[in-house]
Design an enzyme around this catalytic site. Structure first.
Site, PDB file in Angstrom:
ATOM      1  CG  ASN A 180       1.618   0.722   4.466  1.00 24.21           C
ATOM      2  OD1 ASN A 180       0.915  -0.133   4.095  1.00 24.21           O
ATOM      3  ND2 ASN A 180       2.354   0.843   3.950  1.00 24.21           N
ATOM      4  N   GLY A 181      -1.320  -0.677   6.562  1.00 19.28           N
ATOM      5  CA  GLY A 181      -0.166  -1.180   7.677  1.00 19.28           C
ATOM      6  C   GLY A 181      -1.928  -2.887   7.667  1.00 19.28           C
ATOM      7  CE  LYS A 196      13.470 -11.955  -8.658  1.00 18.68           C
ATOM      8  NZ  LYS A 196      14.432 -11.435  -7.685  1.00 18.68           N
ATOM      9  CD  GLU A 239      10.004 -12.332  -7.502  1.00 18.37           C
ATOM     10  OE1 GLU A 239       9.121 -11.852  -7.116  1.00 18.37           O
ATOM     11  OE2 GLU A 239      10.788 -12.192  -8.219  1.00 18.37           O
ATOM     12  CD  GLU A 272      17.133 -14.021  -6.677  1.00 12.84           C
ATOM     13  OE1 GLU A 272      16.681 -14.305  -6.214  1.00 12.84           O
ATOM     14  OE2 GLU A 272      16.399 -12.561  -7.478  1.00 12.84           O
ATOM     15  CB  CYS A 284      -1.234  -0.404   0.908  1.00 10.77           C
ATOM     16  SG  CYS A 284      -2.064  -0.877   1.884  1.00 10.77           S
ATOM     17  CE  LYS A 301      11.629  -3.232  -5.543  1.00  5.19           C
ATOM     18  NZ  LYS A 301      12.020  -4.588  -6.207  1.00  5.19           N
ATOM     19  CG  HIS A 320      19.084 -37.353  -1.558  1.00  6.97           C
ATOM     20  ND1 HIS A 320      19.324 -38.469  -1.078  1.00  6.97           N
ATOM     21  CD2 HIS A 320      20.091 -36.424  -1.890  1.00  6.97           C
ATOM     22  CE1 HIS A 320      20.414 -38.450  -0.774  1.00  6.97           C
ATOM     23  NE2 HIS A 320      21.280 -37.451  -1.497  1.00  6.97           N
ATOM     24  CD1 TRP A 349      -0.068  -6.446  -2.325  1.00 13.31           C
ATOM     25  CD2 TRP A 349      -0.371  -6.495  -0.474  1.00 13.31           C
ATOM     26  NE1 TRP A 349       0.189  -7.938  -2.803  1.00 13.31           N
ATOM     27  CE2 TRP A 349       0.464  -7.966  -1.218  1.00 13.31           C
ATOM     28  CE3 TRP A 349      -0.656  -6.418   0.771  1.00 13.31           C
ATOM     29  CZ2 TRP A 349       0.343  -9.472  -0.357  1.00 13.31           C
ATOM     30  CZ3 TRP A 349      -0.158  -7.710   1.337  1.00 13.31           C
ATOM     31  CH2 TRP A 349       0.292  -9.141   0.923  1.00 13.31           C
ATOM     32  NE  ARG A 388       4.292   2.010   0.213  1.00 13.52           N
ATOM     33  CZ  ARG A 388       5.660   1.639   0.755  1.00 13.52           C
ATOM     34  NH1 ARG A 388       6.619   1.640  -0.105  1.00 13.52           N
ATOM     35  NH2 ARG A 388       5.772   0.874   2.049  1.00 13.52           N
TER      36      ARG A 388
HETATM   37  C1  F6R Z   1      11.794 -10.756  -4.817  1.00  9.99           C
HETATM   38  C2  F6R Z   1      11.703  -9.702  -4.128  1.00  9.99           C
HETATM   39  C3  F6R Z   1      11.573 -10.483  -2.617  1.00  9.99           C
HETATM   40  C4  F6R Z   1      12.207  -9.348  -1.994  1.00  9.99           C
HETATM   41  C5  F6R Z   1      12.014  -9.517  -0.479  1.00  9.99           C
HETATM   42  C6  F6R Z   1      12.647  -7.980   0.179  1.00  9.99           C
HETATM   43  O1  F6R Z   1      11.638 -10.528  -6.385  1.00  9.99           O
HETATM   44  O2  F6R Z   1      12.590  -8.363  -4.088  1.00  9.99           O
HETATM   45  O3  F6R Z   1      11.922 -11.174  -2.401  1.00  9.99           O
HETATM   46  O4  F6R Z   1      13.348  -9.296  -1.969  1.00  9.99           O
HETATM   47  O5  F6R Z   1      10.693  -8.852  -0.603  1.00  9.99           O
HETATM   48  O6  F6R Z   1      12.885  -7.640   0.345  1.00  9.99           O
HETATM   49  P1  F6R Z   1      13.296  -6.008   1.203  1.00  9.99           P
HETATM   50  O7  F6R Z   1      14.968  -6.423   0.275  1.00  9.99           O
HETATM   51  O8  F6R Z   1      13.080  -4.746   0.649  1.00  9.99           O
HETATM   52  O9  F6R Z   1      14.029  -6.314   1.699  1.00  9.99           O
END
Ligand code: F6R
Length: 615
Positions: free
Chosen positions: A100-101, A493, A496, A489, A2, A610, A512, A74, A27
């Site tokens: 937001n929260g 990627k 997501e 990772e 949010c 984000k 395994h 969000w 956000r």
């Molecule tokens: C994946 C991604 C998330 C962030 C996670 C932590 O691409 O971006 O998994 O890495 O939400 O975010 P930060 O680094 O902002 O604490």
């Protein structure tokens, strides 16, 4: 999660609020809305979907007001629909709020308010708070209460359990916005005869040169020419105004199609920024003044704990390999969300690092607070100057990767690894890493950005591979040693941004269990760039081949995979210390093009946002 914004000044608030929302859309993008206060009336417009739909709606109404608040959502409590979109209005029509929260005790408060005659139009926890403010205005303050608006908000917030960043308008207060925070970020931008409110500096859209970072438990009353801040116990707080570095905050798309593409290609620059001023050629080590810790103090620690979430957690796993290898200090890595509740026994000689791109992730922030509460020295690696985590840590290192807007983290990840490598080098050179070993690492670090520039030139080849594989619905990502977190990772990627099921494993671990997934329908992406272990990875690849599994090999020994892999992405030979940073790049590009091929919105993948500022 949010984004909230606000404006009070002399100008038309509408375009300012819409532009702020557009900047904060990363956000959350389930719905968007704004409330303007004009001639004693609220004009509230809100809509499911993106800010662009809200902007169309708002344009039809043409309301010219000098004060307003807005929100991009969000969803947490209540489905994605117009009724649950913010702003919410109290049922007596006197207040409107964006939040937001998460308000954890909203049900109890709602029951109380229903008994008092308040009604609800949404399923959100936020609507409970705006009604609680209205209740305190009506029943717990009187017309001669000093600062009655702020006081009503303050009294209401005393009863709130959970987290909030809020902006509130009151019908009886046509020139005032009241904002408050606990656990969710809230910034006040200081302009000329105007103030802006935002969850993030980006939301000021270059309109403010100075910022006030509201701290947890603070409430501010803002008019176009004044800002007063108090605590929850009603004590005045001195205002600390900081300058905004707009060069760091710049987030224009430029000629790129998407933020993710832009940020993938910005990685050489981001790495250069992470390194700048932090290398001593003379001493073959790194210079890390930001750690705020003397070499003598640093020598007292014989264990390091890293806490983070998601991609940042993967960077910490790489840090474990790097620091244990070069500095010979045991490293543990915890999910921040687990650490804060796990009550892990920590040795007193433990140094704690939290890693967070945004510097606002609630779990990482709470892990930081928990660690500090227990008396541990807690340092932060973050990309966001002035973020809550950077302000509350005992020291740390900024990444200086530049603003990351794409929801899927790319340049922040590689830059986090680089910072961890600088730490490994620094501590290593204080312990048993020789001058010449240090020099080799320094050489590798400084030549990495150009090596990455060359790897980025593989994008057209990787795009072709992506097109070939974009219709598969399951993928395995396999790597060994420090390439294992990179496999994790790569899988993250892909899943997501393309919604493909993908799992990362250490290659040998495949036998395994995960090998049961191997079939012509489940390709494997194999990472093999570490000469010490490559023969073993080749055997793992053979085991997949024997079961008709398709293989994409990302390797610096392509000849070893010539008869095994279906597709090969040939990598350069790089020093051990920086190799995994390079291996990440083709994985990001592969995920990017597969997602584009499947028609996905790579910058705003479904269900994600984000900065994760709720639990
Ligand atoms: C994946 C991604 C998330 C962030 C996670 C932590 O691409 O971006 O998994 O890495 O939400 O975010 P930060 O680094 O902002 O604490």
């Amino acid at each position: 999660m949010c984004g909230i914004t606000g404006y009070v000044g002399k100008r038309n608030a509408t375009p300012i609020l819409i532009e702020s929302l557009t900047k904060l859309e990363y956000r959350g993008y389930d719905s968007a809305g704004l409330a303007l206060l004009k001639s004693g009336n609220f004009n509230v417009i809100k809509k499911t979907g993106r800010v662009a739909s809200l902007a169309n709606e708002v344009a039809k109404k043409q309301i010219d007001a000098n004060i307003g608040i807005s929100h991009t959502r969000w969803a947490t409590h209540g489905g994605v629909n117009d009724a649950n979109a913010h702003p919410h209005i109290s049922s007596d029509g006197k207040f409107t709020l964006v939040h937001n929260g998460i308000i954890e005790n909203y049900e109890n408060i709602k029951n109380f308010l229903v008994n008092q005659g308040y009604t609800f139009a949404s399923q959100t926890d936020s609507e409970v708070l705006v009604n609680l403010i209205a209740y305190h205005y009506e029943h717990r303050t009187s017309p001669d209460t000093k600062n009655r608006f702020t006081e009503s908000v303050r009294k209401a917030l005393i009863h709130i359990e959970g987290t909030y960043g809020i902006a509130v308008l009151g019908k009886d207060f046509p020139e005032e916005i009241v904002v408050a925070r606990k656990g969710s970020p809230l910034l006040i931008g200081v302009g000329k005869n105007e103030y802006l409110v935002s969850s993030d500096v980006l939301g000021f859209a270059g309109r403010a040169t100075n910022v006030i970072y509201l701290e947890d438990g603070q409430i501010a009353s803002i008019t176009c020419d004044n800002c007063d801040v108090i605590t929850m116990t009603n004590s005045p707080v001195g205002i600390d105004i900081k300058e905004i570095d707009w060069e760091l905050e710049n987030a224009d798309l430029g000629t790129s199609k998407t933020y993710m593409q832009k940020e993938i290609f910005e990685q050489p620059k981001a790495l250069e920024n992470a390194i700048r001023g932090r290398i001593s050629d003379d001493l073959s080590t790194s210079v890390l003044n930001g750690l705020n810790i003397t070499p003598t103090e640093l020598r007292q620690f014989d264990r390091i704990l890293f806490c983070a979430c998601g991609t940042a957690w993967h960077a910490c796993l790489v840090a474990e390999y790097l620091i244990e290898k070069y500095a010979r200090i045991p490293v543990e890595v915890e999910y921040a969300s687990e650490f804060r509740y796990r009550n892990a026994p920590l040795d007193k000689s433990t140094l704690v690092f939290v890693v967070s791109q945004s510097g606002e992730t609630i779990d990482t922030l709470q892990a930081l607070r928990e660690s500090k509460r227990k008396g541990f020295k807690t340092l932060a690696i973050t990309n966001s100057v002035g973020s809550t985590i950077s302000r509350e840590s005992d020291g740390g290192l900024y990444q200086y990767a530049g603003k990351e807007v794409g929801v899927a983290s790319t340049k922040a990840f590689t830059s986090q690894i680089m910072i961890c490598l600088l730490i490994a080098l620094y501590i290593g050179r204080m312990r048993d890493l020789s001058f010449s070993e240090g020099r080799e690492i320094v050489k590798a670090i400084t030549s990495l950005p150009n090596a990455i520039r060359d790897i980025l030139k593989l994008a057209p080849q990787i795009e072709k591979i992506a097109k070939k594989y974009s219709h598969y619905n399951d993928f395995l990502f396999l790597g060994r040693l420090s390439e294992f977190p990179i496999a994790l990772e790569g899988a993250l990627k892909l899943k997501e941004i393309s919604y493909i099921h993908a799992e990362g494993y250490p290659s040998a671990e495949m036998k395994h269990g995960p090998i049961a997934l191997v079939s012509p329908e489940c390709p494997s992406v194999i990472l093999a760039n570490d000469a010490e272990i490559t023969p073993k990875v080749v055997s793992n690849a053979q085991e997949i081949k024997a079961r008709s599994g398709k293989i994409i090999a990302i390797t610096n020994t392509p000849e070893l995979f010539a008869n095994i892999a279906d597709d090969i992405i040939a990598m350069p030979n790089l020093h051990d210390s920086v190799r995994v940073i390079a291996t990440t790049i083709p994985l990001q590009i592969l995920a990017y093009y597969i997602a584009l091929e499947r028609g996905c919105d790579v910058d705003k993948p479904r269900n994600l946002a984000k900065a994760v500022t709720v639990e």
